[in-house]
Write a protein that holds these residues in place. Structure first.
Motif, mmCIF file in Angstrom:
data_model
loop_
_atom_site.group_PDB
_atom_site.id
_atom_site.type_symbol
_atom_site.label_atom_id
_atom_site.label_comp_id
_atom_site.label_asym_id
_atom_site.label_seq_id
_atom_site.Cartn_x
_atom_site.Cartn_y
_atom_site.Cartn_z
ATOM 1 N N ARG A 135 0.845 -1.192 0.000
ATOM 2 C CA ARG A 135 0.000 0.000 0.000
ATOM 3 C C ARG A 135 0.880 1.241 0.000
ATOM 4 O O ARG A 135 1.804 1.361 0.809
ATOM 5 N N ASN A 136 0.609 2.154 -0.928
ATOM 6 C CA ASN A 136 1.395 3.374 -1.023
ATOM 7 C C ASN A 136 0.503 4.569 -1.312
ATOM 8 O O ASN A 136 -0.430 4.474 -2.108
ATOM 9 N N GLU A 137 0.815 5.682 -0.673
ATOM 10 C CA GLU A 137 0.146 6.941 -0.988
ATOM 11 C C GLU A 137 1.028 7.733 -1.932
ATOM 12 O O GLU A 137 2.240 7.856 -1.722
ATOM 13 N N VAL A 138 0.430 8.272 -2.980
ATOM 14 C CA VAL A 138 1.151 9.100 -3.931
ATOM 15 C C VAL A 138 1.274 10.507 -3.343
ATOM 16 O O VAL A 138 0.287 11.089 -2.892
ATOM 17 N N VAL A 139 2.488 11.032 -3.346
ATOM 18 C CA VAL A 139 2.711 12.349 -2.760
ATOM 19 C C VAL A 139 3.471 13.242 -3.741
ATOM 20 O O VAL A 139 4.265 12.762 -4.560
ATOM 21 N N LYS A 140 3.215 14.529 -3.647
ATOM 22 C CA LYS A 140 3.956 15.494 -4.439
ATOM 23 C C LYS A 140 5.293 15.737 -3.769
ATOM 24 O O LYS A 140 5.348 16.027 -2.570
ATOM 25 N N PRO A 141 6.403 15.597 -4.490
ATOM 26 C CA PRO A 141 7.714 15.778 -3.859
ATOM 27 C C PRO A 141 7.923 17.202 -3.392
ATOM 28 O O PRO A 141 7.472 18.161 -4.030
ATOM 29 N N THR A 142 8.611 17.315 -2.290
ATOM 30 C CA THR A 142 8.907 18.640 -1.729
ATOM 31 C C THR A 142 10.305 19.122 -2.093
ATOM 32 O O THR A 142 10.671 20.245 -1.777
#
Length: 215
Positions: A207-214
């Motif tokens: 399970r993975n959440e897609v995140v916008k890189p910082t």
């Protein structure tokens, strides 16, 4: 009369069958685990998921025959082959579309010594709880044994190497209908904030959440 979509699918299958297995290589530095945030690449507007099963090589070898391949397999794990789908063909840029930080999620563990038939492993993918893919390794275009024989020709497979199955229908790219102008809508492609789960009743769930890189 068959639809253009059916004809395109048949052409794709024929291309994959012709001349033996087709493959690409994932960079080991792209590996991520269940629970890790999936870094949304800055270069895409169309990030896709691909639920797959992977065999883990336990005994190395070169020029392995297909009927001996299972003796080289240590176990089985899940694999999400995250892919950039923007303007990608089967040309030189194909591997580029498959490799970026976190683009190879594996896990949640390796199942060993369970008497699993490698060609009878169910696999599913859900996006935000919605079932997108449901398949089984018995539908692989080329079996794991055939892939192992092909990939080990003149090249040593090492313990820890993974060979992935390919993915069943239901990815965002194959589920999107082409617009009249030739473009594909991005509705089904994953975006930051989406949660993607790949699961098998024989292996577990990643399970993975897609995140916008910082940065």
């Amino acid at each position: 009369m068959r639809s253009s979509r059916a004809r395109a699918l048949e052409a794709t299958i024929n291309r994959l069958l012709a001349g033996g297995p087709k493959f690409f290589v994932k960079d080991h530095r792209a590996v991520s685990a269940s629970g890790d945030p999936l870094r949304y690449p800055a270069r895409t507007q169309r990030l896709d998921y691909e639920a797959e099963v992977a065999v883990v090589i336990g005994k190395g070898g070169r020029d392995i025959k297909s009927d001996d391949f299972t003796s080289h397999v240590w176990g089985y794990t899940l694999f999400n082959d995250w892919s950039v789908r923007d303007n990608v063909s089967f040309g030189p840029d194909f591997a580029y579309s498959k490799n970026f930080d976190t683009s190879a999620t594996i896990g949640p563990w390796i199942v060993v010594n369970e008497g699993i038939d490698p060609q009878d492993i169910p696999i599913e993918c859900r996006v935000n709880g919605e079932l997108r893919q449901s398949g089984n390794t018995h539908s692989m275009v080329h079996s794991f044994a055939a892939l192992g024989e092909h990939l080990s020709r003149d090249t040593t497979l090492w313990p820890g190497d993974l060979i992935a199955s390919g993915t069943p229908k239901g990815t965002a790219v194959d589920s999107s209908r082409q617009e009249t102008d030739g473009s594909f809508p991005d509705t089904l492609f994953v975006k930051p904030g989406d949660v993607v789960e790949v699961s098998s009743t024989l292996i577990g769930t990643i399970r993975n959440e897609v995140v916008k890189p910082t940065g």
